[in-house]
Design a protein around this motif. Structure first.
Motif, PDB file in Angstrom:
ATOM      1  N   LEU A 193      -3.396  36.367  31.146  1.00 61.17           N
ATOM      2  CA  LEU A 193      -4.577  37.222  31.077  1.00 61.17           C
ATOM      3  C   LEU A 193      -5.758  36.168  31.098  1.00 61.17           C
ATOM      4  CD1 LEU A 193      -3.833  38.361  27.217  1.00 61.17           C
ATOM      5  CD2 LEU A 193      -4.260  39.503  29.218  1.00 61.17           C
ATOM      6  N   ALA A 194      -5.497  34.892  31.035  1.00 59.25           N
ATOM      7  CA  ALA A 194      -6.570  34.012  31.476  1.00 59.25           C
ATOM      8  C   ALA A 194      -7.080  33.991  33.031  1.00 59.25           C
ATOM      9  CB  ALA A 194      -6.290  32.588  31.326  1.00 59.25           C
TER      10      ALA A 194
ATOM     11  N   SER B  89      -6.876  36.479  34.765  1.00 60.67           N
ATOM     12  CA  SER B  89      -7.608  37.751  34.794  1.00 60.67           C
ATOM     13  C   SER B  89      -9.161  37.755  34.554  1.00 60.67           C
ATOM     14  CB  SER B  89      -7.074  38.925  34.157  1.00 60.67           C
ATOM     15  OG  SER B  89      -7.144  38.911  33.004  1.00 60.67           O
ATOM     16  N   GLU B  90      -9.752  36.622  34.017  1.00 60.73           N
ATOM     17  CA  GLU B  90     -10.766  36.370  33.335  1.00 60.73           C
ATOM     18  C   GLU B  90     -11.904  35.340  34.455  1.00 60.73           C
ATOM     19  OE1 GLU B  90     -12.467  38.077  30.981  1.00 60.73           O
ATOM     20  OE2 GLU B  90     -10.788  39.038  30.481  1.00 60.73           O
ATOM     21  N   THR B  91     -13.036  35.705  34.501  1.00 64.68           N
ATOM     22  CA  THR B  91     -13.920  34.874  35.482  1.00 64.68           C
ATOM     23  C   THR B  91     -14.883  33.817  34.366  1.00 64.68           C
ATOM     24  OG1 THR B  91     -15.902  36.666  35.329  1.00 64.68           O
ATOM     25  CG2 THR B  91     -14.145  36.852  37.100  1.00 64.68           C
ATOM     26  N   ASP B  92     -14.819  34.038  33.487  1.00 68.84           N
ATOM     27  CA  ASP B  92     -15.634  33.370  32.252  1.00 68.84           C
ATOM     28  C   ASP B  92     -14.722  32.144  31.695  1.00 68.84           C
ATOM     29  OD1 ASP B  92     -17.012  32.115  30.136  1.00 68.84           O
ATOM     30  OD2 ASP B  92     -18.141  34.061  29.937  1.00 68.84           O
TER      31      ASP B  92
ATOM     32  N   VAL C 179     -13.965  32.358  28.061  1.00 64.68           N
ATOM     33  CA  VAL C 179     -12.888  33.288  27.552  1.00 64.68           C
ATOM     34  C   VAL C 179     -11.609  32.690  28.110  1.00 64.68           C
ATOM     35  CG1 VAL C 179     -12.003  35.520  28.368  1.00 64.68           C
ATOM     36  CG2 VAL C 179     -14.567  35.201  28.043  1.00 64.68           C
ATOM     37  N   ARG C 180     -11.395  31.963  29.085  1.00 67.57           N
ATOM     38  CA  ARG C 180      -9.973  31.563  29.404  1.00 67.57           C
ATOM     39  C   ARG C 180      -9.866  30.461  28.510  1.00 67.57           C
ATOM     40  NH1 ARG C 180     -12.312  31.413  34.927  1.00 67.57           N
ATOM     41  NH2 ARG C 180     -12.389  28.959  34.770  1.00 67.57           N
TER      42      ARG C 180
ATOM     43  N   LEU D  29      -8.525  32.180  25.305  1.00 70.83           N
ATOM     44  CA  LEU D  29      -7.388  32.946  25.568  1.00 70.83           C
ATOM     45  C   LEU D  29      -6.119  31.839  25.182  1.00 70.83           C
ATOM     46  CD1 LEU D  29      -8.127  35.609  28.200  1.00 70.83           C
ATOM     47  CD2 LEU D  29      -7.529  36.138  25.747  1.00 70.83           C
TER      48      LEU D  29
ATOM     49  N   THR E  60      -7.451  38.112  39.544  1.00 71.88           N
ATOM     50  CA  THR E  60      -8.929  38.529  39.721  1.00 71.88           C
ATOM     51  C   THR E  60      -9.616  37.668  40.377  1.00 71.88           C
ATOM     52  OG1 THR E  60      -8.861  40.103  37.765  1.00 71.88           O
ATOM     53  CG2 THR E  60     -10.962  39.477  38.566  1.00 71.88           C
TER      54      THR E  60
END
Length: 238
Positions: free
Chosen positions: A165-166, A168-171, A174-175, A178, A235
């Protein structure tokens, strides 16, 4: 020294750094626990006994310390590391990946988590350590004790999902969130097993260590497969 660590972790994503740090911490804690257990009063696993006894009231070992609601909370938390919840979570995540047209990642996720569960079963059968009988169990158990299946399988599942999941994140924040949630769940589930009296602390720390190691290896394997385009690219790439 900071320059050494900067070179060591250069090229690694934030989630990978957190996972490596957690693995190193778990390994150090396990080694410290084993050494401490062997040297305390010359009794093997003395720290295990101290911790289990310390979590029960002195008047009655069947009663855990803390308010009455803590025991129920621990029962609920420990279920998050059970086979049913982990299987359901894995299946739902795999279904989401399939819906997102990421069949390769979905198959890798299933293989990684199922493989870890098999390793856990093999280790349990190989060590065949009995469950602690020092205090009454507050939940029903049937398998052997070492390593803790809940601790190991929750580490494998939540850490692997956290990494996927991390990625797939750009921020960055947020990583970090998670991965922190994944580690927090893993630690809390493991501690619930000790509180409920069904595992020695060393069982749980060993489960964390092996589970984190498996998740780290799966993370490296996923990265290699992504580079070879065997499975879908994340991503964002660093």
């Amino acid at each position: 020294m900071p320059a050494i660590f900067d070179r060591l972790f250069r090229g690694h994503r934030t989630d990978s750094r957190i996972l490596i740090f957690f693995l190193a911490t778990a390994a150090s804690a396990f080694l410290s626990l084993r050494l401490g257990s062997e040297i305390m009063e010359g009794e093997s696993f003395a720290i295990d006994r101290v911790v289990l006894e310390g979590l029960r009231t002195s008047a009655d070992r069947a009663i855990p310390i803390g308010p009455y609601w803590v025991e129920q909370a621990m029962r609920d938390i420990t279920a998050l590391g059970g086979v049913t919840i982990l299987t359901l979570l894995t299946a739902l995540t795999a279904a989401y990946l399939l819906a997102s047209r990421k069949a390769g990642t979905a198959l890798f996720l299933i293989a990684a988590i199922a493989g870890g569960a098999i390793v856990s079963s093999i280790l349990k059968a190989g060590y065949a350590r009995p469950r602690p009988e020092l205090v009454p169990h507050l939940v029903e158990v049937h398998s052997t004790s070492f390593p803790s299946g809940h601790a190991m399988n929750s580490a494998i599942t939540y850490l692997t999902l956290g990494v996927l999941l991390a990625r797939s994140e750009t921020d960055r924040r947020v990583r970090i969130f998670l991965m922190s949630v994944a580690i927090g769940l893993t630690l809390t589930i493991g501690m619930s097993r000790v509180y409920l009296g069904v595992h020695w602390p060393s069982d749980v720390v060993a489960g964390w260590c092996v589970g984190a190691c498996w998740a780290a290896l799966c993370s490296l394997a996923a990265r290699a497969l992504q580079r070879s385009r065997t499975i879908e690219q994340p991503t964002e790439k660093h």
